[in-house]
Design a protein around this motif. Structure first.
Motif, PDB file in Angstrom:
ATOM      1  N   LEU A 177       0.833  -1.200   0.000  1.00 52.75           N
ATOM      2  CA  LEU A 177       0.000   0.000   0.000  1.00 52.75           C
ATOM      3  C   LEU A 177       0.868   1.250   0.000  1.00 52.75           C
ATOM      4  CD1 LEU A 177      -2.665   1.550   0.249  1.00 52.75           C
ATOM      5  CD2 LEU A 177      -2.567   1.178   2.721  1.00 52.75           C
ATOM      6  N   ASN A 178       1.895   1.264   0.859  1.00 58.23           N
ATOM      7  CA  ASN A 178       2.805   2.415   0.915  1.00 58.23           C
ATOM      8  C   ASN A 178       3.516   2.614  -0.416  1.00 58.23           C
ATOM      9  OD1 ASN A 178       2.081   2.825   3.569  1.00 58.23           O
ATOM     10  ND2 ASN A 178       3.910   1.870   4.426  1.00 58.23           N
ATOM     11  N   LEU A 179       3.915   1.512  -1.039  1.00 58.44           N
ATOM     12  CA  LEU A 179       4.574   1.597  -2.345  1.00 58.44           C
ATOM     13  C   LEU A 179       3.641   2.189  -3.388  1.00 58.44           C
ATOM     14  CD1 LEU A 179       6.816   1.046  -4.373  1.00 58.44           C
ATOM     15  CD2 LEU A 179       6.078  -1.353  -4.455  1.00 58.44           C
ATOM     16  N   GLN A 180       2.382   1.776  -3.362  1.00 61.51           N
ATOM     17  CA  GLN A 180       1.413   2.313  -4.315  1.00 61.51           C
ATOM     18  C   GLN A 180       1.240   3.824  -4.120  1.00 61.51           C
ATOM     19  OE1 GLN A 180      -2.044   3.362  -3.672  1.00 61.51           O
ATOM     20  NE2 GLN A 180      -2.386   3.740  -5.831  1.00 61.51           N
ATOM     21  N   LEU A 187       2.637   6.543 -14.461  1.00 61.89           N
ATOM     22  CA  LEU A 187       2.875   5.103 -14.369  1.00 61.89           C
ATOM     23  C   LEU A 187       1.892   4.455 -13.401  1.00 61.89           C
ATOM     24  CD1 LEU A 187       4.473   2.597 -15.053  1.00 61.89           C
ATOM     25  CD2 LEU A 187       6.158   3.246 -13.311  1.00 61.89           C
ATOM     26  N   ALA A 188       1.618   5.134 -12.290  1.00 57.87           N
ATOM     27  CA  ALA A 188       0.661   4.591 -11.319  1.00 57.87           C
ATOM     28  C   ALA A 188      -0.718   4.425 -11.945  1.00 57.87           C
ATOM     29  CB  ALA A 188       0.588   5.503 -10.092  1.00 57.87           C
ATOM     30  N   ARG A 189      -1.128   5.390 -12.742  1.00 59.25           N
ATOM     31  CA  ARG A 189      -2.434   5.277 -13.414  1.00 59.25           C
ATOM     32  C   ARG A 189      -2.435   4.111 -14.396  1.00 59.25           C
ATOM     33  NH1 ARG A 189      -2.120  11.004 -13.406  1.00 59.25           N
ATOM     34  NH2 ARG A 189      -1.231  10.992 -15.515  1.00 59.25           N
ATOM     35  N   HIS A 190      -1.302   3.933 -15.092  1.00 57.86           N
ATOM     36  CA  HIS A 190      -1.233   2.848 -16.074  1.00 57.86           C
ATOM     37  C   HIS A 190      -1.370   1.477 -15.399  1.00 57.86           C
ATOM     38  CE1 HIS A 190      -0.068   0.556 -19.621  1.00 57.86           C
ATOM     39  NE2 HIS A 190       0.765  -0.116 -18.838  1.00 57.86           N
ATOM     40  N   VAL A 191      -0.579   1.244 -14.348  1.00 60.54           N
ATOM     41  CA  VAL A 191      -0.637  -0.073 -13.707  1.00 60.54           C
ATOM     42  C   VAL A 191      -1.999  -0.296 -13.060  1.00 60.54           C
ATOM     43  CG1 VAL A 191       1.854  -0.213 -13.370  1.00 60.54           C
ATOM     44  CG2 VAL A 191       0.445   0.751 -11.559  1.00 60.54           C
ATOM     45  N   ALA A 192      -2.602   0.778 -12.557  1.00 57.92           N
ATOM     46  CA  ALA A 192      -3.934   0.645 -11.965  1.00 57.92           C
ATOM     47  C   ALA A 192      -4.965   0.266 -13.032  1.00 57.92           C
ATOM     48  CB  ALA A 192      -4.339   1.940 -11.273  1.00 57.92           C
ATOM     49  N   SER A 193      -4.810   0.835 -14.225  1.00 62.46           N
ATOM     50  CA  SER A 193      -5.756   0.529 -15.305  1.00 62.46           C
ATOM     51  C   SER A 193      -5.607  -0.901 -15.811  1.00 62.46           C
ATOM     52  CB  SER A 193      -5.551   1.507 -16.469  1.00 62.46           C
ATOM     53  OG  SER A 193      -4.319   1.263 -17.139  1.00 62.46           O
TER      54      SER A 193
END
Length: 652
Positions: free
Chosen positions: A463-466, A476-482
């Motif tokens: 969670l902290n890493l996210q 990049l965070a949006r991409h991996v989440a998608s």
């Protein structure tokens, strides 16, 4: 019914935040059998939009997870350990549900976080602590940080660890009082405040400028009539326009029928390129000891190690200090005494399991299971390395003996898959069985939460890493989440064994010794993850990798990473984050950085009539806080702030 008692639980509640590994220490009206149970502490939004703090016992979570948490099974690489359930645990769903504790946030008056961040207390009535919770991982400050997103607080003057909840009606009073004391408005101040709130809902910027224009009138003309003079609202509007022009490129505006929403898109400052230094040399290391063998400049030594690591020729000595086997300020004579004592302790524990009879082992299923797991893992640990290669290798026997002795040293944790990966480089370097064991103990003390039976430690790190990735690399965070990878499970192996399988033996030694310094911040290993992902950002996005491709690509990075480049990038990201004007308390807590609220939060008396928290004030003229908390005008030495969070609280 007390606010902390069990109520009918709404069926469609939504978890806003959850934290695992929280033990119920005390609760008014509960039987002793309910205490000392492990569970999850949550912030929950009910169907009526009200919010509450909720504690759920682990047996309820386990029942729910059988059908709701199938995703976690994908990365369940550490296995599930069997333990006898205590008498207060039940598999009956209704009974477990009845043990849920709920504290409506509207009733919360005070809460307290202990100095070591291991305990929190909640009160719904002045002078009475109704509930006490213990955080296994010493991370209560994370829950505090998230709770403060939902309540307005002020620290008490007599105890900086105690927070008073400031009620919304007090905020209204404070806003009224602020306008009244400034005597900006000739009409009734209560009407003005509500007119301001109403106008702010429709025209936030314009309404703020009108208020500032009246302040300008006071500065220049007092309350006199301004016939024949230029409308100073135009001057203030010009000032606001000039001062906020720099924000326009990073700001987007969307409109609805009811109000205007201003979306600020904060950006990080440029990332500095920080070169790596040279390893700590034998000459420097010897020069850091005094005549009796003490190391007095401990922080200086850690800085040198963080910058460049340790020369291989002295690692066998330096690692004993970094892993808390040797205290830094012990003399040579004291270290000899300590080593003798530790040797006796080790062989005493080793004798305990070596002398166990077949009959004892047959009646001790948990010990038997752990021994079997150790034997399996040892036989597949680093077998391609010459030190562990071949049949009947004596080094494998030593590896197994150390792990079995650790089972006797730490009964609660025992042995979990992955520990052999942690021990192997230590034994390879040190060679000595006793030294390797105690250094392994020191390393495990640093990462024991990785091997929690309920995986709470690993879940919290992911969670902290996210959160860090979202802050440092939102694209990049949006991409991996998608791609259904926002849970960061593809980084599980990195975190579990601290990148052991991603780097060569030489590189992992360098990386570990740098991380053991604890510099430059807490959880620097999470920034190592961010740095690796940042280096792969273009590939992951341009090739539109999905869940399976991301997992495969990350696994294929093994033995292809440049440790010095990764360390340099991670340090650069750290400096970007701490220099960011929009740095949040949540990110600050993860990295162990003093938060804005911790440094600037106002004092309060023990009674709830405390001043609300003040937002940060940055720069000159007009400043718009990126967190949407405050607009500040500084004009001719006089400063006034409009706290938008307060306004929206009044609207609610």
């Amino acid at each position: 019914m007390s606010s902390s008692s069990v109520e009918d639980i709404p069926e469609q509640c939504r978890d806003l935040f959850t934290q695992d590994g929280v033990l119920l220490k005390a609760c008014m009206g509960r039987s002793i059998s309910d205490l000392n149970s492990i569970g999850m502490l949550c912030i929950v939004q009910n169907t009526d939009s009200s919010k509450c703090i909720e504690w759920r016992p682990n047996d309820l979570i386990t029942i729910d997870s059988d059908t709701q948490d199938q995703e976690w099974a994908v990365v369940n690489t550490i296995g599930r350990r069997q333990r006898t359930l205590s008498g207060n645990m039940t598999s009956d769903y209704a009974a477990a549900r009845a043990r849920i504790i709920r504290i409506p946030i509207r009733d919360l008056k005070t809460f307290k976080c202990s100095r070591n961040n291991q305990q929190m207390q909640f009160s719904t009535k002045p002078g009475v602590w109704h509930n006490t919770f213990y955080f296994q991982h010493g991370n209560a400050e994370i829950f505090v940080s998230n709770l403060k997103n939902h309540v307005k607080t002020a620290k008490t003057r007599h105890d900086r660890n105690t927070y008073v909840v400031v009620e919304p009606n007090l905020e209204s009073q404070e806003l009224n009082r602020s306008f009244a004391e400034l005597d900006i408005f000739t009409e009734n101040t209560t009407d003005v405040v509500w007119n301001f709130v109403s106008n702010f809902k429709q025209r936030p910027y314009a309404t703020t400028m009108e208020a500032f224009s009246k302040l300008n009138d006071i500065v220049y003309y007092g309350n006199e009539t301004m016939n024949g003079k230029r409308d100073v609202s135009e001057e203030v509007a010009d000032l606001l326009t000039k001062s906020m022009s720099a924000l326009e490129d990073a700001t987007s505006v969307t409109r609805s029928d009811e109000y205007e929403v201003i979306n600020v898109k904060p950006t990080l400052p440029p990332r500095p390129c920080i070169p790596r230094g040279t390893p700590l040399s034998t000459e420097k290391w010897e020069g850091l000891h005094d005549t009796e063998g003490r190391i007095t400049e401990v922080e200086g030594v850690k800085q040198l190690i963080f910058r460049g690591g340790v020369a291989h020729s002295i690692r066998h000595s330096v690692w004993k200090y970094l892993l808390d086997y040797y205290p830094w300020r012990m003399t040579h004579a004291e270290l000899k005494v300590l080593q003798k004592k530790r040797t006796e302790e080790y062989f005493s524990m080793k004798l305990q399991w070596r002398s166990m009879t077949e009959g004892q082992e047959a009646r001790f299923s948990e010990y038997r299971d752990r021994k079997s797991l150790v034997e399996k893992d040892v036989n597949r640990t680093d077998r391609t390395h010459p030190f562990f290669a071949g049949d009947n290798n004596p080094n494998l026997i030593v590896l197994q003996d150390i792990l079995m002795t650790y089972v006797m040293y730490n009964f609660d944790l025992g042995y979990v898959q992955g520990m052999s990966d942690i021990l192997a480089p230590l034994l390879l370097l040190l060679g000595n069985e006793v030294d390797s064991f105690w250094c392994f103990v020191g390393f495990m003390d640093k990462i024991a939460s990785n091997f929690d039976m309920d995986q709470a430690g690993m879940k919290q790190q992911l969670l902290n890493l996210q959160l860090l990735l979202t802050f440092a690399s939102p694209e990049l965070a949006r991409h991996v989440a998608s791609k259904d990878s926002g849970n960061m499970y593809f980084c599980f192996r990195w975190l579990l064994v601290w990148f052991k399988r991603e780097f060569s033996h030489a590189d992992i030694m360098r990386l570990w010794e740098v991380l053991w310094t604890g510099l430059p911040c807490a959880n620097f290993h999470l920034l190592i993850c961010v740095a690796i992902l940042d280096a792969e950002k273009d590939v992951l996005i341009s090739k539109d990798f999905g869940f399976t491709e991301i997992l495969k690509h990350v696994n294929d990075l093994s033995m292809c990473l440049d440790v010095d480049r990764i360390l340099s990038t991670a340090e650069g990201i750290y400096h970007q984050i701490i220099s960011a004007p929009h740095l949040t308390d949540q990110i600050g807590v993860i990295l162990g950085i003093p938060t804005v609220s911790a440094k600037a939060e106002p004092e309060a008396e023990s009674e709830p009539e405390a001043e609300p928290d003040e937002g940060a004030v940055n720069g000159n003229n007009v400043t718009y806080n990126p967190d949407m908390e405050e607009v500040t005008l500084e004009y001719n030495g006089l400063q006034i702030s409009v706290v938008t969070k307060t306004v929206w609280a009044l609207l609610a």
